[in-house]
Design a protein around this motif. Structure first.
Motif, PDB file in Angstrom:
ATOM      1  N   ARG A   1      34.268   9.957 123.738  1.00  0.00           N
ATOM      2  CA  ARG A   1      34.575  10.380 125.111  1.00  0.00           C
ATOM      3  C   ARG A   1      35.012   9.198 125.959  1.00  0.00           C
ATOM      4  O   ARG A   1      35.870   9.308 126.811  1.00  0.00           O
ATOM      5  CB  ARG A   1      33.341  11.073 125.734  1.00  0.00           C
ATOM      6  CG  ARG A   1      33.454  11.421 127.197  1.00  0.00           C
ATOM      7  CD  ARG A   1      34.694  12.266 127.477  1.00  0.00           C
ATOM      8  NE  ARG A   1      34.835  12.538 128.884  1.00  0.00           N
ATOM      9  CZ  ARG A   1      35.405  11.723 129.765  1.00  0.00           C
ATOM     10  NH1 ARG A   1      35.912  10.568 129.388  1.00  0.00           N
ATOM     11  NH2 ARG A   1      35.502  12.060 131.032  1.00  0.00           N
ATOM     12  N   PHE A   2      34.376   8.021 125.761  1.00  0.00           N
ATOM     13  CA  PHE A   2      34.855   6.801 126.397  1.00  0.00           C
ATOM     14  C   PHE A   2      34.492   5.622 125.518  1.00  0.00           C
ATOM     15  O   PHE A   2      33.645   5.716 124.638  1.00  0.00           O
ATOM     16  CB  PHE A   2      34.321   6.630 127.829  1.00  0.00           C
ATOM     17  CG  PHE A   2      32.838   6.365 127.936  1.00  0.00           C
ATOM     18  CD1 PHE A   2      32.305   5.110 127.665  1.00  0.00           C
ATOM     19  CD2 PHE A   2      31.969   7.361 128.339  1.00  0.00           C
ATOM     20  CE1 PHE A   2      30.941   4.856 127.767  1.00  0.00           C
ATOM     21  CE2 PHE A   2      30.609   7.129 128.458  1.00  0.00           C
ATOM     22  CZ  PHE A   2      30.092   5.878 128.167  1.00  0.00           C
ATOM     23  N   GLY A   3      35.147   4.511 125.772  1.00  0.00           N
ATOM     24  CA  GLY A   3      34.933   3.294 125.005  1.00  0.00           C
ATOM     25  C   GLY A   3      36.281   2.689 124.656  1.00  0.00           C
ATOM     26  O   GLY A   3      37.315   3.346 124.758  1.00  0.00           O
ATOM     27  N   ARG A   4      36.252   1.414 124.271  1.00  0.00           N
ATOM     28  CA  ARG A   4      37.486   0.699 123.936  1.00  0.00           C
ATOM     29  C   ARG A   4      37.452   0.257 122.477  1.00  0.00           C
ATOM     30  O   ARG A   4      36.901  -0.806 122.169  1.00  0.00           O
ATOM     31  CB  ARG A   4      37.627  -0.523 124.833  1.00  0.00           C
ATOM     32  CG  ARG A   4      37.817  -0.190 126.286  1.00  0.00           C
ATOM     33  CD  ARG A   4      38.034  -1.470 127.104  1.00  0.00           C
ATOM     34  NE  ARG A   4      37.800  -1.194 128.495  1.00  0.00           N
ATOM     35  CZ  ARG A   4      36.655  -1.379 129.131  1.00  0.00           C
ATOM     36  NH1 ARG A   4      35.600  -1.869 128.490  1.00  0.00           N
ATOM     37  NH2 ARG A   4      36.534  -1.103 130.403  1.00  0.00           N
ATOM     38  N   PRO A   5      38.044   1.041 121.588  1.00  0.00           N
ATOM     39  CA  PRO A   5      38.056   0.656 120.178  1.00  0.00           C
ATOM     40  C   PRO A   5      38.838  -0.644 119.965  1.00  0.00           C
ATOM     41  O   PRO A   5      39.874  -0.868 120.592  1.00  0.00           O
ATOM     42  CB  PRO A   5      38.758   1.812 119.476  1.00  0.00           C
ATOM     43  CG  PRO A   5      38.737   2.948 120.445  1.00  0.00           C
ATOM     44  CD  PRO A   5      38.679   2.336 121.815  1.00  0.00           C
ATOM     45  N   ALA A   6      38.324  -1.484 119.082  1.00  0.00           N
ATOM     46  CA  ALA A   6      39.000  -2.725 118.723  1.00  0.00           C
ATOM     47  C   ALA A   6      39.817  -2.543 117.442  1.00  0.00           C
ATOM     48  O   ALA A   6      40.647  -3.381 117.110  1.00  0.00           O
ATOM     49  CB  ALA A   6      37.971  -3.834 118.519  1.00  0.00           C
ATOM     50  N   HIS A   7      39.562  -1.446 116.740  1.00  0.00           N
ATOM     51  CA  HIS A   7      40.245  -1.186 115.465  1.00  0.00           C
ATOM     52  C   HIS A   7      40.304   0.323 115.250  1.00  0.00           C
ATOM     53  O   HIS A   7      39.383   1.043 115.631  1.00  0.00           O
ATOM     54  CB  HIS A   7      39.462  -1.853 114.324  1.00  0.00           C
ATOM     55  CG  HIS A   7      39.959  -1.494 112.971  1.00  0.00           C
ATOM     56  ND1 HIS A   7      41.098  -2.028 112.436  1.00  0.00           N
ATOM     57  CD2 HIS A   7      39.481  -0.630 112.045  1.00  0.00           C
ATOM     58  CE1 HIS A   7      41.294  -1.509 111.229  1.00  0.00           C
ATOM     59  NE2 HIS A   7      40.327  -0.657 110.969  1.00  0.00           N
ATOM     60  N   GLU A   8      41.384   0.790 114.629  1.00  0.00           N
ATOM     61  CA  GLU A   8      41.511   2.209 114.305  1.00  0.00           C
ATOM     62  C   GLU A   8      42.254   2.364 112.989  1.00  0.00           C
ATOM     63  O   GLU A   8      43.263   1.693 112.760  1.00  0.00           O
ATOM     64  CB  GLU A   8      42.271   2.942 115.406  1.00  0.00           C
ATOM     65  CG  GLU A   8      42.510   4.406 115.103  1.00  0.00           C
ATOM     66  CD  GLU A   8      43.279   5.121 116.212  1.00  0.00           C
ATOM     67  OE1 GLU A   8      43.892   4.445 117.049  1.00  0.00           O
ATOM     68  OE2 GLU A   8      43.267   6.351 116.211  1.00  0.00           O
ATOM     69  N   THR A   9      41.741   3.227 112.127  1.00  0.00           N
ATOM     70  CA  THR A   9      42.416   3.589 110.893  1.00  0.00           C
ATOM     71  C   THR A   9      42.474   5.109 110.825  1.00  0.00           C
ATOM     72  O   THR A   9      41.443   5.768 110.909  1.00  0.00           O
ATOM     73  CB  THR A   9      41.654   3.058 109.648  1.00  0.00           C
ATOM     74  OG1 THR A   9      41.550   1.641 109.744  1.00  0.00           O
ATOM     75  CG2 THR A   9      42.380   3.425 108.362  1.00  0.00           C
ATOM     76  N   ILE A  10      43.670   5.646 110.685  1.00  0.00           N
ATOM     77  CA  ILE A  10      43.843   7.089 110.532  1.00  0.00           C
ATOM     78  C   ILE A  10      43.826   7.386 109.034  1.00  0.00           C
ATOM     79  O   ILE A  10      44.670   6.888 108.276  1.00  0.00           O
ATOM     80  CB  ILE A  10      45.155   7.566 111.183  1.00  0.00           C
ATOM     81  CG1 ILE A  10      45.088   7.313 112.691  1.00  0.00           C
ATOM     82  CG2 ILE A  10      45.398   9.042 110.874  1.00  0.00           C
ATOM     83  CD1 ILE A  10      46.364   7.600 113.442  1.00  0.00           C
ATOM     84  N   LEU A  11      42.843   8.178 108.611  1.00  0.00           N
ATOM     85  CA  LEU A  11      42.699   8.511 107.194  1.00  0.00           C
ATOM     86  C   LEU A  11      43.585   9.686 106.805  1.00  0.00           C
ATOM     87  O   LEU A  11      44.212   9.692 105.754  1.00  0.00           O
ATOM     88  CB  LEU A  11      41.240   8.816 106.868  1.00  0.00           C
ATOM     89  CG  LEU A  11      40.255   7.689 107.193  1.00  0.00           C
ATOM     90  CD1 LEU A  11      38.834   8.156 106.974  1.00  0.00           C
ATOM     91  CD2 LEU A  11      40.572   6.454 106.384  1.00  0.00           C
ATOM     92  N   ASP A  12      43.596  10.718 107.637  1.00  0.00           N
ATOM     93  CA  ASP A  12      44.474  11.873 107.459  1.00  0.00           C
ATOM     94  C   ASP A  12      44.526  12.592 108.802  1.00  0.00           C
ATOM     95  O   ASP A  12      44.020  12.086 109.800  1.00  0.00           O
ATOM     96  CB  ASP A  12      44.015  12.788 106.308  1.00  0.00           C
ATOM     97  CG  ASP A  12      42.588  13.293 106.452  1.00  0.00           C
ATOM     98  OD1 ASP A  12      42.186  13.653 107.584  1.00  0.00           O
ATOM     99  OD2 ASP A  12      41.869  13.337 105.432  1.00  0.00           O
ATOM    100  N   LYS A  13      45.138  13.786 108.843  1.00  0.00           N
ATOM    101  CA  LYS A  13      45.317  14.436 110.139  1.00  0.00           C
ATOM    102  C   LYS A  13      44.007  14.922 110.765  1.00  0.00           C
ATOM    103  O   LYS A  13      43.970  15.251 111.936  1.00  0.00           O
ATOM    104  CB  LYS A  13      46.334  15.569 110.069  1.00  0.00           C
ATOM    105  CG  LYS A  13      45.889  16.805 109.363  1.00  0.00           C
ATOM    106  CD  LYS A  13      46.998  17.843 109.410  1.00  0.00           C
ATOM    107  CE  LYS A  13      46.443  19.213 109.110  1.00  0.00           C
ATOM    108  NZ  LYS A  13      47.428  20.247 109.327  1.00  0.00           N
ATOM    109  N   ARG A  14      42.920  14.930 110.019  1.00  0.00           N
ATOM    110  CA  ARG A  14      41.627  15.384 110.539  1.00  0.00           C
ATOM    111  C   ARG A  14      40.591  14.274 110.687  1.00  0.00           C
ATOM    112  O   ARG A  14      39.542  14.491 111.278  1.00  0.00           O
ATOM    113  CB  ARG A  14      41.047  16.458 109.626  1.00  0.00           C
ATOM    114  CG  ARG A  14      41.863  17.708 109.617  1.00  0.00           C
ATOM    115  CD  ARG A  14      41.235  18.734 108.737  1.00  0.00           C
ATOM    116  NE  ARG A  14      41.972  19.975 108.842  1.00  0.00           N
ATOM    117  CZ  ARG A  14      41.689  21.039 108.149  1.00  0.00           C
ATOM    118  NH1 ARG A  14      40.688  21.037 107.297  1.00  0.00           N
ATOM    119  NH2 ARG A  14      42.398  22.130 108.288  1.00  0.00           N
ATOM    120  N   ARG A  15      40.850  13.108 110.109  1.00  0.00           N
ATOM    121  CA  ARG A  15      39.831  12.064 110.100  1.00  0.00           C
ATOM    122  C   ARG A  15      40.408  10.708 110.495  1.00  0.00           C
ATOM    123  O   ARG A  15      41.497  10.348 110.062  1.00  0.00           O
ATOM    124  CB  ARG A  15      39.204  11.943 108.708  1.00  0.00           C
ATOM    125  CG  ARG A  15      38.500  13.196 108.249  1.00  0.00           C
ATOM    126  CD  ARG A  15      37.965  13.091 106.837  1.00  0.00           C
ATOM    127  NE  ARG A  15      39.024  12.682 105.917  1.00  0.00           N
ATOM    128  CZ  ARG A  15      38.887  11.756 104.970  1.00  0.00           C
ATOM    129  NH1 ARG A  15      37.763  11.136 104.794  1.00  0.00           N
ATOM    130  NH2 ARG A  15      39.893  11.461 104.176  1.00  0.00           N
TER     131      ARG A  15
END
Length: 163
Positions: free
Chosen positions: A30-44
């Motif tokens: 809901r809030f926060g500042r991610p330092a890293h993101e990896t999209i695994l698939d369209k749902r995860r």
């Protein structure tokens, strides 16, 4: 898509697994500042937060008869040597500032987050003590106080004085 600032080592991140399956499961920030993101698939997706970051993790699940899980956790990401509490879908865990279950209480926390944004503040920057107090009031069946600019200024002054 993978993003990661070079100044943050991935090994120090608190990692959160996010899931979205329409009308069944929703794990979101809901809030926060991610330092890293990896999209695994369209749902995860998997996102990581730097130590000291505060974020709100919302989990909701339903079956054919309606909602079965509704909860929100407000967590501070910790350094590797700091103690932490465990939380599903959060590795290794974090300092849990608020842990609320049940739609009525979750909805109240979401309204408080909206109110913080309405006064021009990012909830990720608000005082951790505010979330602890909100947790305690909701668990006791009391009404939590709204976060104010004066309270935020006092938090910033206290934070500056201890740095």
């Amino acid at each position: 898509m993978t993003r990661s600032p070079q100044s943050t080592a991935r090994g120090n991140l608190t990692v959160v697994e996010l899931i979205w399956i329409e009308k069944r499961i929703e794990h979101r920030i809901r809030f926060g500042r991610p330092a890293h993101e990896t999209i695994l698939d369209k749902r995860r997706r998997v996102i990581g937060f730097a130590p000291g970051s505060v974020f709100a993790f919302v989990r909701w699940a339903a079956n054919d008869f309606g909602t079965i899980v509704s909860r929100i956790d407000i967590v501070r990401a910790v350094l590797p040597a700091e103690p932490y509490q465990t939380l599903p879908y959060v590795r290794p865990g974090g300092e849990i500032l608020l842990k609320i279950a049940g739609w009525d209480k979750v909805e109240r926390v979401l309204q408080l987050i909206d109110a913080i944004e309405a006064i021009g503040l990012d909830p990720a920057d608000s005082a951790p003590d505010y979330w602890r107090q909100t947790h305690n009031r909701l668990v006791a069946g009391e009404t939590p106080c709204a976060y104010s600019l004066e309270q935020h200024r006092a938090f910033l002054l206290r934070k500056r004085a201890t740095s």
